[in-house]
Design an enzyme around this catalytic site. Sequence first.
Site, PDB file in Angstrom:
ATOM      1  N   THR A 181       0.810  -1.219   0.000  1.00  0.00           N
ATOM      2  CA  THR A 181       0.000   0.000   0.000  1.00  0.00           C
ATOM      3  C   THR A 181       0.846   1.273   0.000  1.00  0.00           C
ATOM      4  O   THR A 181       1.968   1.273   0.497  1.00  0.00           O
ATOM      5  CB  THR A 181      -0.882  -0.036   1.261  1.00  0.00           C
ATOM      6  OG1 THR A 181      -1.736  -1.171   1.174  1.00  0.00           O
ATOM      7  CG2 THR A 181      -1.706   1.212   1.428  1.00  0.00           C
ATOM      8  N   ARG A 209     -13.029  -8.561  -1.535  1.00  0.00           N
ATOM      9  CA  ARG A 209     -12.398  -8.288  -0.237  1.00  0.00           C
ATOM     10  C   ARG A 209     -12.179  -6.789  -0.097  1.00  0.00           C
ATOM     11  O   ARG A 209     -11.724  -6.121  -1.011  1.00  0.00           O
ATOM     12  CB  ARG A 209     -11.054  -8.993  -0.113  1.00  0.00           C
ATOM     13  CG  ARG A 209     -10.243  -8.533   1.112  1.00  0.00           C
ATOM     14  CD  ARG A 209      -8.810  -9.038   1.063  1.00  0.00           C
ATOM     15  NE  ARG A 209      -8.025  -8.507   2.193  1.00  0.00           N
ATOM     16  CZ  ARG A 209      -7.172  -7.494   2.106  1.00  0.00           C
ATOM     17  NH1 ARG A 209      -7.000  -6.874   0.944  1.00  0.00           N
ATOM     18  NH2 ARG A 209      -6.507  -7.079   3.167  1.00  0.00           N
ATOM     19  N   VAL A 210     -12.492  -6.264   1.076  1.00  0.00           N
ATOM     20  CA  VAL A 210     -12.251  -4.863   1.378  1.00  0.00           C
ATOM     21  C   VAL A 210     -11.015  -4.769   2.262  1.00  0.00           C
ATOM     22  O   VAL A 210     -10.950  -5.415   3.307  1.00  0.00           O
ATOM     23  CB  VAL A 210     -13.458  -4.221   2.092  1.00  0.00           C
ATOM     24  CG1 VAL A 210     -13.159  -2.771   2.452  1.00  0.00           C
ATOM     25  CG2 VAL A 210     -14.694  -4.305   1.209  1.00  0.00           C
ATOM     26  N   ASP A 212      -8.028  -2.592   4.533  1.00  0.00           N
ATOM     27  CA  ASP A 212      -8.064  -1.533   5.537  1.00  0.00           C
ATOM     28  C   ASP A 212      -7.958  -0.141   4.925  1.00  0.00           C
ATOM     29  O   ASP A 212      -8.417   0.848   5.502  1.00  0.00           O
ATOM     30  CB  ASP A 212      -6.911  -1.715   6.531  1.00  0.00           C
ATOM     31  CG  ASP A 212      -5.556  -1.537   5.851  1.00  0.00           C
ATOM     32  OD1 ASP A 212      -4.861  -0.541   6.130  1.00  0.00           O
ATOM     33  OD2 ASP A 212      -5.176  -2.380   5.019  1.00  0.00           O
ATOM     34  N   THR A 232       0.076   0.990   6.588  1.00  0.00           N
ATOM     35  CA  THR A 232       0.415  -0.003   5.580  1.00  0.00           C
ATOM     36  C   THR A 232       0.756  -1.307   6.274  1.00  0.00           C
ATOM     37  O   THR A 232       1.210  -1.300   7.417  1.00  0.00           O
ATOM     38  CB  THR A 232       1.601   0.467   4.708  1.00  0.00           C
ATOM     39  OG1 THR A 232       2.047  -0.615   3.877  1.00  0.00           O
ATOM     40  CG2 THR A 232       2.783   0.925   5.562  1.00  0.00           C
ATOM     41  N   GLY A 233       0.537  -2.420   5.586  1.00  0.00           N
ATOM     42  CA  GLY A 233       0.833  -3.723   6.181  1.00  0.00           C
ATOM     43  C   GLY A 233      -0.297  -4.697   5.946  1.00  0.00           C
ATOM     44  O   GLY A 233      -1.070  -4.582   4.987  1.00  0.00           O
ATOM     45  N   HIS A 234      -0.428  -5.691   6.835  1.00  0.00           N
ATOM     46  CA  HIS A 234      -1.478  -6.698   6.705  1.00  0.00           C
ATOM     47  C   HIS A 234      -2.813  -6.076   7.085  1.00  0.00           C
ATOM     48  O   HIS A 234      -3.055  -5.736   8.240  1.00  0.00           O
ATOM     49  CB  HIS A 234      -1.166  -7.904   7.584  1.00  0.00           C
ATOM     50  CG  HIS A 234      -2.215  -8.970   7.516  1.00  0.00           C
ATOM     51  ND1 HIS A 234      -2.770  -9.531   8.631  1.00  0.00           N
ATOM     52  CD2 HIS A 234      -2.825  -9.543   6.441  1.00  0.00           C
ATOM     53  CE1 HIS A 234      -3.675 -10.422   8.262  1.00  0.00           C
ATOM     54  NE2 HIS A 234      -3.727 -10.445   6.951  1.00  0.00           N
ATOM     55  N   GLY A 235      -3.703  -5.952   6.110  1.00  0.00           N
ATOM     56  CA  GLY A 235      -4.936  -5.197   6.291  1.00  0.00           C
ATOM     57  C   GLY A 235      -5.829  -5.710   7.400  1.00  0.00           C
ATOM     58  O   GLY A 235      -6.396  -4.926   8.172  1.00  0.00           O
TER      59      GLY A 235
END
Length: 330
Positions: A181, A209-210, A212, A232-235
């Site tokens: 992201t 899929r939505v 974050d 940013t990272g794992h949503g």
Amino acid sequence: MNGTANGTNGTNRLPVIVVHGGACNIPQHKLKPAEEGVKQAAIVGHKVLAAGGNCVDAVTAAVACLEDNPWFDAGRGSDLNANGEVEMHAMVMRGDTCDIGGVVSLKLIKNPIEAAKLVLYESHHCLLDGPASLKMAREHNLAEESPEYFITEECRENWKNKSDYKNVIKDFFSSEDGHDTVGAVALDVHGNLACATSTGGIASQLPGRVSDSPLSGSGGFADNESAAVSTTGHGESIMKVNLARLIAMHVEHGLSPTAATTKALNHMRRRVTGNGGAISVDARGRIGVQHSTNHMTWARIGGMRNDDETPSNNVVEYGSNQTNVRQEKI
């Protein structure tokens, strides 16, 4: 709502722009182009601020620059879902009013962040789904591209090699894909804050899929009374702890943006074993650039990490972590 972010005081300030290109493990051959990409985005955003422009326009311009760059997972270069298609998500939030504009599962629009800005300024809503945001974007003549424009060969190969989503998540921070992201935060001369975040999601995610990124409090948050944040990272991990709002809350309680961001990232790792990163800036011009991954490309012009630092608006500082930092005059 009009397109002007209204000043909350009569004091002009030195503007601040901070951008990120995603928290991940970046292979050596991608480091330089990714660092150059965030540097150029910061310069683009800063030009808006230096001309007296508002923070919303600045973060939108910076993120659009990153969306046009195929090295990043946003706009052109977005990851492919399980059907081999691109679905993009983005949000913009202004700190003077706390108004938000976001788009979910958007297709075909060249710069999703521009579509999010349309939702912010041209609707009475905070978040629109794919068909609704595409309709609004077309009504306002936003640039459109073919589906092939967004798909790079690298993303196509990545999708072919990672058809099992469970393995994608397992390898999300251990492999060296170097793809995540993008976002920006800004403080303008009027003392207003704004954030913007944009993503193409995760390879082989379920269609629909939505992430974050378009969600206020998760992918971004902005309030003049606390801070502007882009994450940013794992949503899913970010959504579980409302990472962006958590950082802003810590600033409200007296922590600096650096300390607040570090504390929130540590909480996310402890509670949900999630990794990521974030950038932040408060109304005093103090910034935070932190990540729990090996890398997070970032750049900033202006601002200060602590109260003893003297801000400079003629130098861009950038890097891929907190150790190897470069500075260039602009």
